[in-house]
Design a protein around this motif. Structure first.
Motif, PDB file in Angstrom:
ATOM      1  N   UNK A 185       0.812  -1.209   0.000  1.00 53.67           N
ATOM      2  CA  UNK A 185       0.000   0.000   0.000  1.00 53.67           C
ATOM      3  C   UNK A 185       0.847   1.261   0.000  1.00 53.67           C
ATOM      4  N   UNK A 220      -9.712  10.547   6.018  1.00 55.36           N
ATOM      5  CA  UNK A 220      -8.502  10.181   6.749  1.00 55.36           C
ATOM      6  C   UNK A 220      -7.817   9.045   6.008  1.00 55.36           C
ATOM      7  N   UNK A 263      -4.670   7.859   6.696  1.00 57.94           N
ATOM      8  CA  UNK A 263      -3.816   7.036   7.551  1.00 57.94           C
ATOM      9  C   UNK A 263      -4.690   6.138   8.424  1.00 57.94           C
ATOM     10  N   UNK A 264      -4.523   4.855   8.263  1.00 56.94           N
ATOM     11  CA  UNK A 264      -5.363   3.951   9.027  1.00 56.94           C
ATOM     12  C   UNK A 264      -4.951   3.891  10.491  1.00 56.94           C
ATOM     13  N   UNK A 265      -3.705   4.282  10.774  1.00 56.14           N
ATOM     14  CA  UNK A 265      -3.235   4.195  12.150  1.00 56.14           C
ATOM     15  C   UNK A 265      -3.824   5.311  13.014  1.00 56.14           C
ATOM     16  N   UNK A 266      -4.577   6.221  12.389  1.00 55.73           N
ATOM     17  CA  UNK A 266      -5.158   7.322  13.154  1.00 55.73           C
ATOM     18  C   UNK A 266      -6.377   6.823  13.933  1.00 55.73           C
ATOM     19  N   UNK A 267      -6.478   7.233  15.195  1.00 60.08           N
ATOM     20  CA  UNK A 267      -7.528   6.681  16.047  1.00 60.08           C
ATOM     21  C   UNK A 267      -8.891   7.280  15.747  1.00 60.08           C
ATOM     22  N   UNK A 309      -1.401  -2.318  10.499  1.00 61.68           N
ATOM     23  CA  UNK A 309      -1.274  -1.011   9.836  1.00 61.68           C
ATOM     24  C   UNK A 309      -0.449  -0.052  10.664  1.00 61.68           C
ATOM     25  N   UNK A 310      -0.708  -0.047  11.985  1.00 66.98           N
ATOM     26  CA  UNK A 310       0.038   0.849  12.865  1.00 66.98           C
ATOM     27  C   UNK A 310       1.513   0.479  12.860  1.00 66.98           C
ATOM     28  N   UNK A 346       3.063   1.646   9.679  1.00 67.32           N
ATOM     29  CA  UNK A 346       3.262   3.095   9.723  1.00 67.32           C
ATOM     30  C   UNK A 346       4.536   3.417  10.495  1.00 67.32           C
ATOM     31  N   UNK A 367       7.697   2.403   8.632  1.00 64.03           N
ATOM     32  CA  UNK A 367       8.019   3.344   7.553  1.00 64.03           C
ATOM     33  C   UNK A 367       8.631   4.612   8.116  1.00 64.03           C
ATOM     34  N   UNK A 385      -0.635  16.151  11.488  1.00 65.97           N
ATOM     35  CA  UNK A 385      -2.004  15.984  11.943  1.00 65.97           C
ATOM     36  C   UNK A 385      -2.159  14.659  12.681  1.00 65.97           C
ATOM     37  N   UNK A 386      -1.540  13.634  12.119  1.00 63.75           N
ATOM     38  CA  UNK A 386      -1.625  12.321  12.744  1.00 63.75           C
ATOM     39  C   UNK A 386      -1.015  12.341  14.147  1.00 63.75           C
ATOM     40  N   UNK A 411      -3.338  14.265  16.445  1.00 73.05           N
ATOM     41  CA  UNK A 411      -4.530  13.456  16.724  1.00 73.05           C
ATOM     42  C   UNK A 411      -4.223  12.403  17.785  1.00 73.05           C
ATOM     43  N   UNK A 412      -3.071  11.751  17.634  1.00 74.21           N
ATOM     44  CA  UNK A 412      -2.717  10.698  18.582  1.00 74.21           C
ATOM     45  C   UNK A 412      -2.506  11.259  19.981  1.00 74.21           C
ATOM     46  N   UNK A 417       3.863   6.460  17.475  1.00 68.66           N
ATOM     47  CA  UNK A 417       3.673   6.997  16.117  1.00 68.66           C
ATOM     48  C   UNK A 417       3.822   8.510  16.138  1.00 68.66           C
TER      49      UNK A 417
END
Lengths: 230, 464
Positions: free
Chosen positions: A83, A182, A184-188, B299-300, B303, B306, B361-362, B365-366, B435
């Motif tokens: 992906x 969104x 990014x899937x890792x975003x909550x 996925x996490x 991420x 990467x 942003x990510x 958000x976290x 992350x």
């Protein structure tokens, strides 16, 4: 009914997809290797091809290029475990019409296929009706049993998305991507989506005998009039 | 082995260089010394020739017949010495030999010299016979009104012997000195490279199993000490990343096995007996939930991988900070509202930062999600952005229980959770802050944490 070719080497996945798509009324053929996929796809009688990227024999991209140089117009949905953005671009550049990352929700595959196979003449109507619920997509009005329901913008977007896919289950992942934008899937966001669904449910279903917004456990949510047969 | 060979070769190279430089230095010294000595000896002979000239000229006479004659007057005392030392010829200006006084028999000289070439003063050398060199001076003089040219001789044998001996000394001593320099150089090289040998021997014993070992470093100030310090520093970092990797592998397999175990157990139990359709739906739904957990977890991890490998490419753009903060708030406000928490936003209008919008942003958000989750109902969360001395700083503060010092360091590690049971029930994997940290570091910034137990936490995102 639309004819679909599935090119996928994992037997379990291929079988599950075939059964699922047949139950949705598609006519399905399965190819288990790249070479078989090339033979079948160039016959050109399929409306859509669900194509796995990583295949023994000719891989998905090679098939795709071959199919396109042969002038086959079938809509192609590329499946892949990769992906990275570069791969996504490569896939689309090679002639795929859409792209789905493994693991995916079957509901999402269905939704994408529907979009790909939708006839170009088909126009989106302004209003969606689910039982006595009316969703005006243009003016952003919602009525149930002729009574206006006030929704926040986000709640409306959510309802509109569910209404467009009425009768189909949509996953949290689809909502996160298409309603919340969104990537990014890792975003909550799962908790956020759940809370919004709870709010929406309260506003459109509370006080009505027939519930419209259903949770399909482990899959997602669906807007439909018929209660499940359970 | 390559390392040993290279070390040897380095020592040999050092030695050769040393010897070569030494040889060149001695050769230059010898040449200069030889030139100086030769010049001094020649000058000394010339000085003696001038003295001889004065003595001889004063004692030349023409007798009545016009013959040139050399008389030793008593005034100069030792007649015998003067006779022996004086060695000369007197020539007429037109090239006739007028008088010859040779202390050696003339017949011994194979090649009598020609007449003086001119009437100017000149010094030169001549070889009278094989191996017999003399130094000569020609100088015009007047003897009782008659112009003559005097030619005086001095034996060069002594001078030449001295020079030859000098060369012999050089020829013998040069190889000895160079050999000595080579041996000394080798010893010095070996001695000064000994710390490297020791270090190499120690380093060789260090494996992934014994990364806690360090190189001995008796003298951290000198060059080798600095090398050892750098090496030890690298080892320390390697050790900690190995430890983290080990912990991560353990944690990851645990976290991956948990949903897998649930999947299998739920599936197996669901098939027992004769389940009805409703029970099967429940079972399958529960299994799908676990599958989704796995999906999100993987996925996490991807991420994170990467971000850590630096593979994720950055797309820098000008990001309006107030808008970004509002966006973060919009996404999560509903969660805060559920817990009746107030979220306070503060950012000067027009504050911008050049950064990757998605990553930033990510991360925010976290962190904000973390703050909402750990704040009690009715609490207050603040998100403040400001420009502090050229750095954009975004602070996210909560009124949660705070983080004890022992957790503060590790809170950004993958899978690190203070309250494991509660977080998992919450759907957390302990990856959010990791992350966030990697995202901000990828952007060139850092996250600071101020926290005290019972007084909440303040995460400061400092952007470059």
């Amino acid at each position: 009914m639309a004819r679909i070719l599935i090119v996928e080497d994992d037997v379990k996945t291929a079988q599950a997809l075939a059964v699922g798509l047949r139950s949705e009324g598609y006519e399905v053929t399965v190819a288990a290797t790249g070479d078989e996929g090339v033979q079948l796809s160039t016959a050109g009688t399929f409306d859509g091809i669900v194509l796995d990227w990583m295949l023994p024999g000719a891989d998905g991209l090679q098939i795709l290029k071959h199919v396109r140089t042969e002038g086959v117009r079938s809509a192609v949905l590329l499946l892949t475990a990769r992906d990275a953005v570069a791969d996504r671009v490569l896939g689309l550049d090679s002639g795929a019409d859409d792209y789905l990352t493994k693991p995916f929700a079957f509901t999402e595959l269905l939704a994408r296929l529907r979009v790909l196979l939708r006839r170009s003449g088909e126009r989106e109507s302004q209003t969606r009706e689910i039982g006595d619920l009316q969703v005006d997509l243009i003016n952003r009005h919602v009525k149930r049993a002729d009574r206006r329901i006030a929704l926040s913008p986000r709640e409306f977007d959510l309802l509109a998305y569910l209404a467009r896919h009425q009768g189909q289950t949509v996953s949290r992942q689809m909502l996160a991507r298409d309603v919340w934008r969104e990537l990014q899937r890792a975003t909550p966001l799962d908790n956020v989506i759940d809370v919004h669904i709870a709010h929406l449910r309260r506003k459109i279903d509370d006080g009505f005998a027939t519930k419209l917004l259903h949770t399909v456990r482990g899959v997602g949510f669906v807007l439909r009039e018929e209660p499940r047969d359970d | 082995m390559i390392s040993v060979w290279q070390r040897r070769s380095f020592k040999v190279r050092l030695t050769l260089w040393y010897a070569a430089v030494m040889a060149a230095a001695i050769a230059i010294f010898a040449a200069v010394a030889y030139e100086i000595v030769e010049h001094r000896l020649a000058a000394e002979l010339d000085r003696q020739l001038r003295i001889d000239f004065d003595l001889v000229e004063a004692q030349l006479e023409k007798d009545s017949s016009g013959q040139m004659r050399w008389t030793v007057h008593g005034a100069h005392g030792d007649e015998g010495f003067a006779r022996l030392a004086a060695w000369f010829e007197v020539w007429s200006e037109d090239g006739r030999l007028l008088l010859r006084h040779w202390p050696v028999p003339e017949s011994a000289v194979r090649s009598p010299l020609a007449a003086p070439a001119g009437s100017a003063l000149r010094f030169y050398e001549a070889e009278l016979e094989s191996g017999f060199h003399v130094r000569l001076m020609e100088r015009p003089a007047r003897v009782q009104e008659t112009g003559v040219v005097m030619r005086l001789f001095r034996d060069e044998t002594e001078m030449r012997r001295t020079l030859r001996e000098l060369i012999e000394v050089f020829v013998i001593s040069l190889p000895i000195a160079v050999l000595g320099a080579a041996i000394g150089g080798y010893l010095v090289a070996r001695r000064s490279l000994k710390p490297v040998t020791t270090m190499a021997a120690h380093a060789q014993k260090i494996t992934s199993e014994s990364l806690s070992a360090r190189l001995p470093n008796p003298n951290p100030q000198d060059e080798f000490g600095q090398l050892a310090s750098v090496f030890n520093d690298t080892l320390r970092r390697l050790e900690s990343s190995f430890a983290e990797l080990k912990r991560f592998t353990g944690d990851a397999s645990h976290e991956l096995r948990t949903p897998l175990t649930a999947l299998r157990t739920v599936g197996e139990v669901g098939l027992r007996g004769d389940p009805d359709v409703r029970a099967l739906r429940e079972t399958i739904g529960s299994m799908l939930e676990e599958a989704q957990r796995l999906d999100v977890l993987i996925d996490s991890l991807l991420t994170l991988a990467r971000l850590e490998s630096g593979e994720a490419s950055l797309q820098r753009e000008t990001v309006a900070v107030p808008e970004l903060i509002h966006e973060v708030h919009d996404s999560l406000a509903v969660l805060a509202a559920e817990k009746h928490q107030r979220v306070e936003l503060q950012a000067p209008a027009g504050l911008t930062v050049v950064s990757d919008r998605i990553l930033l942003r990510q991360a925010l958000l976290n962190i904000a999600h973390n703050a909402i989750r750990h704040s009690p109902p009715n609490g207050e969360i603040s998100i403040h952005a400001a420009n502090e001395r050229g750095h954009i700083v975004i602070q996210i503060a909560d009124q949660g229980g705070g983080i004890a010092p022992e957790h503060r360091e590790r809170i950004f590690e993958r899978f690190y959770r203070i309250d494991k049971a509660r977080s998992r029930a919450d759907g957390g994997y302990g990856l959010g802050l990791a992350i966030a940290k990697w995202s901000i570091e990828r952007l060139g910034g850092r996250i600071e944490l101020e926290s005290a137990v019972g007084q909440g936490s303040r995460f400061r995102v400092v952007l470059p």
